[in-house]
Structure formats: C-alpha cells, structure tokens
Design a protein around this motif. Structure first.
Motif, short mmCIF file in Angstrom:
data_model
loop_
_atom_site.label_atom_id
_atom_site.label_comp_id
_atom_site.label_asym_id
_atom_site.label_seq_id
_atom_site.Cartn_x
_atom_site.Cartn_y
_atom_site.Cartn_z
N ILE A 196 0.88 -1.16 0.00
CA ILE A 196 0.00 0.00 0.00
C ILE A 196 0.91 1.20 0.00
O ILE A 196 1.71 1.36 0.91
CB ILE A 196 -0.90 0.04 1.23
N LEU A 349 -8.62 0.31 4.44
CA LEU A 349 -8.67 -1.11 4.10
C LEU A 349 -10.05 -1.63 4.44
O LEU A 349 -10.41 -1.75 5.61
CB LEU A 349 -7.59 -1.89 4.86
N HIS A 374 -7.99 0.17 -0.30
CA HIS A 374 -7.73 -1.24 -0.58
C HIS A 374 -8.91 -2.06 -0.06
O HIS A 374 -9.55 -1.68 0.92
CB HIS A 374 -6.43 -1.69 0.07
N ASP A 400 -6.75 -1.55 -5.15
CA ASP A 400 -6.19 -2.89 -5.07
C ASP A 400 -7.12 -3.80 -4.27
O ASP A 400 -7.60 -3.43 -3.19
CB ASP A 400 -4.82 -2.86 -4.38
N THR A 401 -7.37 -4.98 -4.79
CA THR A 401 -8.26 -5.94 -4.14
C THR A 401 -7.48 -7.19 -3.78
O THR A 401 -6.80 -7.77 -4.64
CB THR A 401 -9.45 -6.30 -5.04
N ARG A 418 -3.47 -11.30 -3.95
CA ARG A 418 -3.94 -10.14 -4.70
C ARG A 418 -4.64 -10.61 -5.98
O ARG A 418 -4.15 -11.47 -6.70
CB ARG A 418 -2.75 -9.23 -5.05
#
Length: 419
Positions: A196, A349, A374, A400-401, A418
């Motif tokens: 991150i 997050l 995220h 981002d997942t 990821r």
C-alpha cells in the motif's frame, strides 16, 4: 401450567388409589386385604412426601474452570446442588440450559473448510446427566464444553428433574444461575504480500501489508500506564532510578483505518473469517507500532480511532468479541454516515464478505475524496466468478483488491492473495 397440571394429576391418582385400597380393606376385611393396605401405606407416604418436598429451595451453583477463553477453546463446567434436608431420592436429572450463542462450534481453522456448508457448524448442545443422590446433601455434575465460538455467552438457567421409583410423581424446577463466559477471537500470525503506497508532501511511504515500524524514537519520558513493555529504556531507567520509556514521533501518512462490513449475515463462517482477519491485522499492526483505527458497520456504527495504546486495543478487542452480523442494514448506504472519518488522508482497508454494484459505486465516490483505498475480500472459492466483474471495476478505479478464500484462511500463518 403443564407442570402444575401434572402435579394435580399425580395428587388425584394417589388420593384415588388410597381410597380404593382403604375401601377394599374396610368392606372385604380379613388378613389379606388389610395386609395389602398396610403394605401400600409406606409407599403412599413416600409418594406424598415427594409430592410436597420443596426442591425449589435447593441451592444450585455453577463453576467454570475459566471465565475467559479464546474461540475454539474448551472449559470445564461443574454444577453443584446443596440441600439442607437429606430426603431420599431415587434419581435426579441435572441439565445446564445452553444459551443460543453456543449453538455453533468453532474448531479453529477447520471450520473454514465448510465455508460452502455453514450448517455444518450448527450443533445442539445438551449438557445433562442422571444422578443417584440417595441421602446425599451435596451432589454435582461436571462436563466439558469444547469448541467454544467467539462471543459473550450468558449462562442463565439450570433445570432439575426428579421423581419416585415408580414414575408416579415427577417434579422439575428451573433455577436462575447466571455466569458469563467470554471467548475472544484468535489472533493469527501473518505473511503479508503486496504494498500500500501513500504519497504525502513529496515523501513516498511504503507501509503496506508488510508494515515496517512507522515510528521514530525522539526522546525519553517517565513511564505511563498503557505504555508498552518494549518501549522501556533500560539504561535511562537505571541511571535515573525510575522507569523511563522511549518517546516516539509518528510519521505522516502511516495511519490506517480498517473498515469491517458487519451487515452481511448470510454465511456465519465467512463473517467469523472477517472478524478473525480484522483482529489478527490489528494485533499485527499494534506489535509493529503502526497506528490503525477500526470502523465496523452493523447494527450500529462503531468507530475506534487508534490502536496506539493498550487501552484502545483492548476496547477494539472487546468490541470484536461481541460483534454479531446485522442483516437489516446495507453496508454501502450505512457507511455514508461516517464519510468524514473515511477521508482523513490515511490508508483505508475495507474487509468485506462480498462486493456488489452499490459497494463499487460507493468506492467510486470515495475514490474521488481519498487516494489510498484497498479491499480485502473474504469469500468461498466458488463465489469468485460472481464477484469477478466487480473486482475488475474496482481495479479500474485504482483500488487494489486482495482475496482470502477457505484455502488461505486454513493456512497458518495467514496469507492474502492479490486479485
């Protein structure tokens, strides 16, 4: 009402039997008839004595070997009965009434293999035993309670049933015996992958899912309640003859906020995985001296600004222990009430059990206000195809997942993948 009716029937039966045998002896006469009457008389007296014997005056207590445990743990429970008058009893059935919160089991990582079959963790616990107390004034029943699920479990009631040898008289009573058992979620070790990144005032900070120490020691001060043991400066402590700790300056941009979706109750195993992951992350960040907050959206919205201190972390731990899913709220709508807490410039997050169109739209709006978002998706492997299109949309927004299925959750240490 049913119990009183049964006692009334028993009383009428005994009275009727006594009158019939007495009438037979009176009218028939002779040795046989009176022998039958006097032979039945002791039994009748015992039956009447049981009928009027006040079992509600017994003292019933419960003792737990541990009142605090971790999810999946086991304790030993003892029910003890004391009575003042040792009345002879043929049998006594002790039953500890289990609270609804104990109708599931937690067998540690093994439960995640049933992510597609959540009914496999539902059980009916019956903790009861028949004893032969006789003339004992004190007797007890001990059992072992295993695979305790996360949460607060309030024991409230003990049921006792007794009666005579012939089954003519049956008595039962419910005793209010309150005890609280707390089962904390498990903090599991992590192997964190991915990064991150956070850019603020020209400085690039690689915090991420590996997270290095985000604090720099700038001085010393006297020890205060809540300071960590590892912060103690032993040289200065010996020199000044008082406990001294290091003082830290928090670097900019290292704060995180974990947002937990507690609105989805369709799969209890998925929700337990989300809670376990959240608690494990908070524990990991705390050990790394990373400042992280927690926001849970369920029956209500609960916000805890920081883990930077033992007291704050304990509050989050208590909250995650009590947290239960609530299906009457929509996560993507309910979270808008906490918009100001999401756009404070830190790293967000989201820990969710599913992604859908409203969630993607909410992230799209939020992405315009904050840069560092995220998503950690906890779901069964067979649900991946359903969420694939929404994950691609999140990636298009620069989000981002990460994914955790039953395979990642069953590993020790935990790993994220990821997408």
């Amino acid at each position: 009402m049913k119990y009183r009716f049964r006692l009334l029937v028993s009383c009428l039966f005994l009275v009727t039997t006594f009158l019939l045998i007495f009438s037979y002896a009176m009218f028939q006469g002779g040795f046989v008839s009176w022998f039958l009457f006097f032979s039945f008389l002791p039994i009748l007296i015992y039956e009447v004595a049981i009928l009027i014997y006040p079992i509600r005056k017994w003292k019933v207590g419960r003792h737990l070997s541990h009142y605090i445990s971790n999810a999946g743990g086991a304790i030993t429970v003892t029910l003890e009965v004391k009575r003042h008058f040792p009345f002879p009893l043929y049998y006594c059935i002790l039953e500890d009434i289990m609270p609804d919160s104990l109708k599931t089991i937690d067998n540690h990582v093994e439960k995640f293999q049933y992510m597609n079959q959540p009914e496999r963790i539902i059980v009916e616990r019956k903790m009861k035993k028949m004893l032969l107390p006789g003339l004992k004034s004190t007797f007890s029943f001990t059992y072992r309670l295993e695979q305790i699920p996360r949460g607060e479990h309030q024991f409230q009631t003990v049921r006792i049933r007794t009666g005579d040898f012939f089954g003519l008289v049956k008595k039962e009573h419910y005793y209010a015996v309150s005890d609280l058992l707390i089962a904390y979620p498990n903090a599991r070790p992590w192997v964190l992958e991915g990064q991150i990144t956070n850019q603020q005032e020209g400085n690039l900070l690689t915090a991420s899912l590996r997270f290095t120490n985000a604090n720099v020691a700038t001085g010393i001060r006297e020890y205060m309640p809540g300071d960590r043991f590892s912060w103690i400066d032993w040289k200065q402590t010996a020199r000044k003859n008082t406990v001294m700790t290091k003082e830290f300056e928090r670097e900019k941009g290292t704060n995180m906020l974990l947002v937990l979706d507690a609105c989805n109750s369709s799969n209890p195993i998925v929700f337990e995985g989300m809670v376990e992951v959240t608690y494990s992350l908070l524990s990991y960040l705390g050990k790394q001296f990373i400042e992280a907050g927690l926001l849970t959206i369920g029956k209500s919205g609960d916000f805890y600004p920081s883990t930077y201190g033992l007291w704050e972390f304990d509050r989050m731990k208590e909250h995650l222990t009590q947290l239960q899913p609530h299906s009457n709220r929509v996560f993507s709508l309910a979270i808008q009430s906490y918009w100001n807490k999401l756009v404070n410039g830190g790293v967000l997050l989201f820990i969710v059990g599913n992604v859908d169109k409203p969630f993607v739209e909410m992230i799209k709006k939020l992405r315009q206000r904050t840069e560092y978002i995220h998503v950690l998706l906890v779901q069964p492997e067979e649900e991946q195809k359903k969420s694939a299109s929404f994950v691609r949309q999140l990636s298009a927004f620069g989000v981002d997942t990460y994914e955790m299925t039953e395979h990642e959750l069953m590993k020790t240490p935990l790993e994220v993948k990821r997408i």
